[in-house]
Design a protein around this motif. Structure first.
Motif, PDB file in Angstrom:
ATOM      1  N   PRO A 199       0.798  -1.233   0.000  1.00 30.74           N
ATOM      2  CA  PRO A 199       0.000   0.000   0.000  1.00 30.74           C
ATOM      3  C   PRO A 199       0.831   1.284   0.000  1.00 30.74           C
ATOM      4  N   ASP A 200       2.031   1.249   0.569  1.00 29.37           N
ATOM      5  CA  ASP A 200       2.852   2.460   0.636  1.00 29.37           C
ATOM      6  C   ASP A 200       3.193   2.995  -0.754  1.00 29.37           C
ATOM      7  N   PHE A 201       3.363   2.066  -1.710  1.00 33.36           N
ATOM      8  CA  PHE A 201       3.711   2.476  -3.066  1.00 33.36           C
ATOM      9  C   PHE A 201       2.610   2.171  -4.080  1.00 33.36           C
ATOM     10  N   GLY A 202       1.550   1.526  -3.614  1.00 34.55           N
ATOM     11  CA  GLY A 202       0.437   1.229  -4.500  1.00 34.55           C
ATOM     12  C   GLY A 202       0.774   0.247  -5.599  1.00 34.55           C
ATOM     13  N   VAL A 203       1.571  -0.785  -5.284  1.00 29.45           N
ATOM     14  CA  VAL A 203       1.964  -1.769  -6.296  1.00 29.45           C
ATOM     15  C   VAL A 203       1.910  -3.174  -5.700  1.00 29.45           C
ATOM     16  N   PHE A 204       1.867  -4.168  -6.601  1.00 33.08           N
ATOM     17  CA  PHE A 204       2.002  -5.556  -6.190  1.00 33.08           C
ATOM     18  C   PHE A 204       3.490  -5.917  -6.204  1.00 33.08           C
ATOM     19  N   VAL A 205       3.924  -6.688  -5.222  1.00 28.90           N
ATOM     20  CA  VAL A 205       5.312  -7.143  -5.173  1.00 28.90           C
ATOM     21  C   VAL A 205       5.342  -8.646  -4.968  1.00 28.90           C
ATOM     22  N   LYS A 206       6.456  -9.261  -5.340  1.00 27.52           N
ATOM     23  CA  LYS A 206       6.606 -10.714  -5.216  1.00 27.52           C
ATOM     24  C   LYS A 206       6.708 -11.110  -3.750  1.00 27.52           C
ATOM     25  N   ASN A 207       6.011 -12.190  -3.413  1.00 27.79           N
ATOM     26  CA  ASN A 207       6.130 -12.764  -2.080  1.00 27.79           C
ATOM     27  C   ASN A 207       7.576 -13.216  -1.875  1.00 27.79           C
TER      28      ASN A 207
END
Length: 264
Positions: A199-207
């Motif tokens: 949420p801080d950057f509004g993106v999906f990241v890899k687990n």
């Protein structure tokens, strides 16, 4: 003489310096801060594959004494045998495999011509790789194990091994975005997701617990499904498919029974 950029270890001692001569004999200086005598110099023999067999260790508690002994042994050997120093060999690659199901013991790991070069057992099952999973210990090899060897002995490959597939930062960002949106749309349970929302950057990241290979495979699957669903079938191809289906339907339809005068 060379340092040891590969971090090669022997009996818990990390090789700090080494020299090898043209007759494949050499000397090494190593350190193990946890040992009663933390410094040692060894002589070794190097085989054709670059693997070294260490022997005749001189142990000491003093770093300066060990360094001096290393220099003296190498210089005296070179003078006595009239041999030249070999050009520095490339540092051997090191492949780490964790034993996650049991402590490392006889029969719990594959023996190959490339190792294990070192076996490390923990006092208990510990968290490794920044908390990604638990392991009883690990083994180091100078060449990768096969998938069958890994599966047969229930080992787990260290994420940082040289043979592990890695995405570029740009690929990682793109694939995590695509896979994340797909997982969100399909309501994939958190326990099975390969991405999470930042949420801080509004993106999906890899687990962090999954590899680049796992993410890339799901990305390819998502893209294949998307291509299949958006593909426009030409009219001619649709007519052909319709005709073929009609032939199949007619072939399976029972033939009508003709009535006779007797049946009337």
């Amino acid at each position: 003489m060379s340092d040891n950029p590969s971090g090669e270890k022997v009996h818990g001692y990390e090789i700090k310096r080494s020299i090898v001569f043209e007759n494949d004999r050499g000397f090494a200086l190593a350190e193990n801060p946890n040992a009663p005598q933390p410094f040692v110099t060894w002589q070794f023999t190097e085989n054709e594959g670059g693997r070294r067999e260490f022997y005749w260790g001189h142990y000491t508690q003093n770093a300066d004494s060990a360094a001096k002994d290393f220099e003296t042994r190498a210089a005296e050997y070179q003078k006595d045998y009239g041999v030249s120093e070999k050009s520095m060999r490339p540092a051997p690659e090191v492949y780490k495999y964790y034993s996650t199901q049991r402590p490392v013991d006889i029969g719990t790991f594959p023996k190959t011509e490339n190792g294990p070069a070192e076996i490390v057992n923990f006092d208990q099952r510990e968290s490794v790789e920044n908390g990604k999973f638990l392991a009883w210990g690990y083994l180091l090899y100078h060449a990768p194990l096969t998938e069958k060897q890994i599966a047969d002995y229930e080992l787990r490959t260290a994420p940082g091994n040289p043979d592990q597939f890695r995405l570029t930062p740009e690929q990682l960002e793109q694939q995590a975005h695509v896979v994340g949106k797909w997982e969100q749309a399909k309501h994939i349970p958190d326990t099975k997701r390969l991405t999470w929302w930042y949420p801080d950057f509004g993106v999906f990241v890899k687990n962090e617990l999954i590899s680049d290979t796992e993410l890339s495979k799901r990305y390819e699957k998502v893209m294949e499904n998307k291509a299949r669903s958006t593909r426009k079938i030409p009219i001619a191809e649709r007519l052909k498919e319709g005709a073929e289906q009609a032939v199949k339907d007619n072939a399976t339809r029972p033939a009508p029974v003709k009535s006779t005068e007797k049946d009337r």
